[in-house]
Design a protein around this motif. Structure first.
Motif, PDB file in Angstrom:
ATOM      1  N   GLY A  38       0.811  -1.222   0.000  1.00 42.97           N
ATOM      2  CA  GLY A  38       0.000   0.000   0.000  1.00 42.97           C
ATOM      3  C   GLY A  38       0.837   1.260   0.000  1.00 42.97           C
ATOM      4  N   THR A  39       1.873   1.307   0.852  1.00 39.92           N
ATOM      5  CA  THR A  39       2.695   2.506   0.910  1.00 39.92           C
ATOM      6  C   THR A  39       3.565   2.667  -0.334  1.00 39.92           C
ATOM      7  OG1 THR A  39       4.370   1.265   2.184  1.00 39.92           O
ATOM      8  CG2 THR A  39       2.770   2.564   3.423  1.00 39.92           C
ATOM      9  N   SER A  40       3.809   1.573  -1.047  1.00 38.48           N
ATOM     10  CA  SER A  40       4.584   1.645  -2.291  1.00 38.48           C
ATOM     11  C   SER A  40       3.695   1.813  -3.517  1.00 38.48           C
ATOM     12  CB  SER A  40       5.439   0.375  -2.462  1.00 38.48           C
ATOM     13  OG  SER A  40       6.375   0.246  -1.429  1.00 38.48           O
ATOM     14  N   THR A  83      15.380  11.612  -7.803  1.00 39.19           N
ATOM     15  CA  THR A  83      15.285  12.679  -6.806  1.00 39.19           C
ATOM     16  C   THR A  83      13.835  13.037  -6.480  1.00 39.19           C
ATOM     17  OG1 THR A  83      15.557  14.277  -8.616  1.00 39.19           O
ATOM     18  CG2 THR A  83      17.525  13.626  -7.407  1.00 39.19           C
ATOM     19  N   ALA A  84      13.225  13.869  -7.320  1.00 35.03           N
ATOM     20  CA  ALA A  84      11.897  14.410  -7.011  1.00 35.03           C
ATOM     21  C   ALA A  84      10.831  13.326  -6.919  1.00 35.03           C
ATOM     22  CB  ALA A  84      11.505  15.447  -8.063  1.00 35.03           C
ATOM     23  N   LEU A  85      10.761  12.451  -7.943  1.00 32.79           N
ATOM     24  CA  LEU A  85       9.702  11.442  -7.947  1.00 32.79           C
ATOM     25  C   LEU A  85       9.874  10.437  -6.811  1.00 32.79           C
ATOM     26  CD1 LEU A  85       9.080  10.604 -11.712  1.00 32.79           C
ATOM     27  CD2 LEU A  85       7.828  12.127 -10.206  1.00 32.79           C
ATOM     28  N   ALA A  86      11.100   9.990  -6.598  1.00 35.32           N
ATOM     29  CA  ALA A  86      11.336   9.004  -5.535  1.00 35.32           C
ATOM     30  C   ALA A  86      10.982   9.580  -4.171  1.00 35.32           C
ATOM     31  CB  ALA A  86      12.793   8.553  -5.565  1.00 35.32           C
ATOM     32  N   SER A  87      11.362  10.829  -3.913  1.00 33.99           N
ATOM     33  CA  SER A  87      11.078  11.442  -2.612  1.00 33.99           C
ATOM     34  C   SER A  87       9.590  11.703  -2.444  1.00 33.99           C
ATOM     35  CB  SER A  87      11.862  12.756  -2.474  1.00 33.99           C
ATOM     36  OG  SER A  87      13.243  12.538  -2.642  1.00 33.99           O
ATOM     37  N   GLY A  88       8.948  12.243  -3.482  1.00 29.59           N
ATOM     38  CA  GLY A  88       7.531  12.582  -3.362  1.00 29.59           C
ATOM     39  C   GLY A  88       6.633  11.373  -3.232  1.00 29.59           C
ATOM     40  N   THR A  89       6.894  10.338  -4.024  1.00 19.06           N
ATOM     41  CA  THR A  89       6.031   9.154  -3.972  1.00 19.06           C
ATOM     42  C   THR A  89       6.329   8.257  -2.780  1.00 19.06           C
ATOM     43  OG1 THR A  89       7.560   7.985  -5.457  1.00 19.06           O
ATOM     44  CG2 THR A  89       5.688   9.111  -6.463  1.00 19.06           C
ATOM     45  N   SER A  90       7.469   8.481  -2.098  1.00 20.69           N
ATOM     46  CA  SER A  90       7.803   7.667  -0.923  1.00 20.69           C
ATOM     47  C   SER A  90       7.282   8.280   0.373  1.00 20.69           C
ATOM     48  CB  SER A  90       9.333   7.496  -0.822  1.00 20.69           C
ATOM     49  OG  SER A  90       9.834   6.761  -1.906  1.00 20.69           O
TER      50      SER A  90
END
Length: 529
Positions: free
Chosen positions: A96-98, A397-404
């Motif tokens: 769910g969190t992923s 950077t941006a996508l990995a941080s925001g979606t995590s």
């Protein structure tokens, strides 16, 4: 909407809403698209609260088991949890969190279906998300416990199993990209990637149940007998026990100012829903009448909660804000609520989690997350197109941080509320496994199956050398992260918490590892090194 563009051109002809965007300057377009991307991440954080509440209700579900005493023939009714704790952590919690990353990767694959080359946003985001999960989230969790408080993993065996499959996932990905079939992915490799998620579930469950030959001979220590708050206290009458209780629903629990404690389901003294024990009565006389009254009460109350969701979404100033003496702080809170209002109104259509054990709210929450992930992929393509920045760099950077963000919230709450470090760290390791086996496996399976049927060709990977290099960097830095956790266990006796100075030193060390990964990987995929 924008079309997928990974190349760099003098003028980006793609647009988000209307064609007139292309007449704006690149600087202004970049600023606007970054604002839209940040607002989408705000939407992900807003839907996270509803998702966590629904997941809590799903895991809390029980089934009645009747046991007969062989000596007295007395019947005892027990409420047994439907979900196994370890399986719930790997599936509902980690999956769910992923889900934002998984949705983004799947949407990216569907948009590129029919192309011989796979999109770069999906794999880049998932590898970057793995680094964000392992380093910054560990950095937050290690300082969350109170000064001097130690929280360790109670079931080391399950954690080692999850850690093994997490590391193997990235070794397996490197084997696919560089060893078995360099720079391409075949249908067989995609199928094997997805099947390994099932092996992870079986192995983790076997370790939790201590199955012979399939589990490590490590004893479980300090694990509470009941990871979920007891639903009721039985009251006995004669030779039978009757468990009758009703849930006290509380409206307004969707307030975005509060972080939902989903981990009350794993703690004896959790802060989950309150239950009220009703007086015992003869089942033959009152059970039908009581059940009918309870159903009517719950139905009316659920409807009132659903109405309250819409009212709360349109309320810009609550009672607490009106009590503030500082007018600037009061205006700031109103401004923040105004930003959240469109998202909160949209998500108010998600029904209360009390319906159908939370499954409807759970599924609809994931649907909204998928919708936001689709917008994120389009906006990211535009940023890459306008600025010329490599899509992998944006993904790292941006996508990995925001979606995590959901991963960060979940692990932080676990580190705060649970008496052990199991769920906080398990969510990190399991999320990394889910990212590869499901987040990359499913999109690759979609594209390889189509290419095999349509062209009899495998799926080619753009910049596979850069992606493989980032895997090596991640693997090297992750060894340094796990080594410190083991060192803390041997010296302090716990992975999280401890003396404030050492907790902060560990936190800074984890953040440095993340910076090293991001910088070195970005330089490689950009062709600078």
């Amino acid at each position: 909407m924008a079309k997928s563009i990974y190349g760099v051109s003098s003028t980006c002809e793609s647009y988000l809403i209307f064609r007139g965007e292309t007449a704006l300057g690149d600087g202004l377009r970049t600023f606007l698209y970054v604002v839209v991307l940040a607002y989408c991440f705000l939407g992900l954080s807003a839907i996270t609260a509803r998702f966590f509440l629904s997941m809590e209700n799903v895991v809390k579900q029980t089934r009645a088991v009747v046991e007969i005493d062989p000596q007295t023939n007395a019947e005892t009714v027990r409420h047994v949890k439907v979900w196994n704790y370890t399986i719930a952590d790997i599936t509902l919690l980690a999956f769910g969190t992923s889900f934002p990353q998984i949705s983004l990767a799947t949407i990216d694959a569907i948009r590129n279906i029919g192309n011989l080359y796979a999109g770069g946003l999906g794999p880049g985001t998932l590898v970057g998300s793995a680094a964000f999960d392992l380093f910054p989230i560990h950095a937050v969790c290690v300082v969350v416990p109170k000064a001097g408080e130690l929280k360790k993993i109670s079931d080391v065996g399950v954690w080692l199993v999850e850690l093994f499959w997490s590391f193997w996932a990235y070794v397996w990905l490197y084997i696919i990209l560089e060893v078995w079939t360099p720079k391409v992915v075949t249908l067989l490799e995609a199928c094997l990637t997805v099947l390994q998620f099932g092996l992870l579930l079986i192995h983790a469950f076997a370790q939790d149940k201590r199955w012979p030959y399939l589990s490590l001979p490590l004893a479980r220590t300090e694990r509470p007998e009941d990871w979920v708050p007891a639903e009721a206290t039985p009251c006995k009458q004669g030779n039978k026990s009757h468990n009758e209780y009703s849930e006290i629903f509380q409206a307004g629990e969707e307030d975005s100012r509060n972080i939902v404690d989903i981990f009350s389901i794993h703690s004896r003294n959790g802060t989950g829903p309150v239950y009220q024990i009703l007086p015992c009565a003869d089942a033959a006389e009152s059970s039908g009448r009581d059940v009918h009254k309870k159903l009517v009460f719950e139905e009316d109350h659920v409807i009132s909660i659903w109405k309250q969701q819409f009212l709360d979404a349109l309320t810009l100033e609550d009672t607490e804000s009106r009590k503030l003496n500082n007018k600037y702080l009061r205006v700031a809170r109103i401004f923040w609520q105004s930003l959240l209002a469109p998202w909160r109104f949209l998500f108010a259509f998600v029904p209360p989690y009390q319906i159908a054990h939370g499954w409807i709210a759970f599924i609809l929450s994931l649907t909204f997350i998928s919708g936001i992930a689709y917008i994120v992929t389009e906006v990211t393509d535009l940023i890459s197109c306008v600025t010329g920045i490599n899509a992998y760099v944006i993904a790292f950077t941006a996508l990995a941080s925001g979606t995590s963000w959901p991963d960060l919230v979940a692990s932080k709450i676990a580190a705060e509320r649970q008496t052990t470090a199991d769920s906080a760290i398990a969510n990190i390791t399991c999320s990394n496994s889910v990212n590869i086996y499901v987040g990359i496996g499913i999109p690759w399976l979609i594209d390889t199956a189509y290419n095999f049927i349509a062209y009899r060709e495998p799926l080619r990977i753009q910049n596979s050398a850069g992606l493989s290099f980032s895997l090596l960097v991640f693997f090297s830095t992750s060894v340094g992260c796990i080594a410190v956790l083991v060192f803390r266990r041997l010296t302090l006796g716990a992975e999280l918490g401890g003396p404030r100075l050492w907790a902060w030193v560990t936190s800074v060390y984890f953040m440095l590892l993340w910076i090293i990964f991001v910088v070195v990987s970005s330089l490689k995929v950009s062709g600078i090194i």
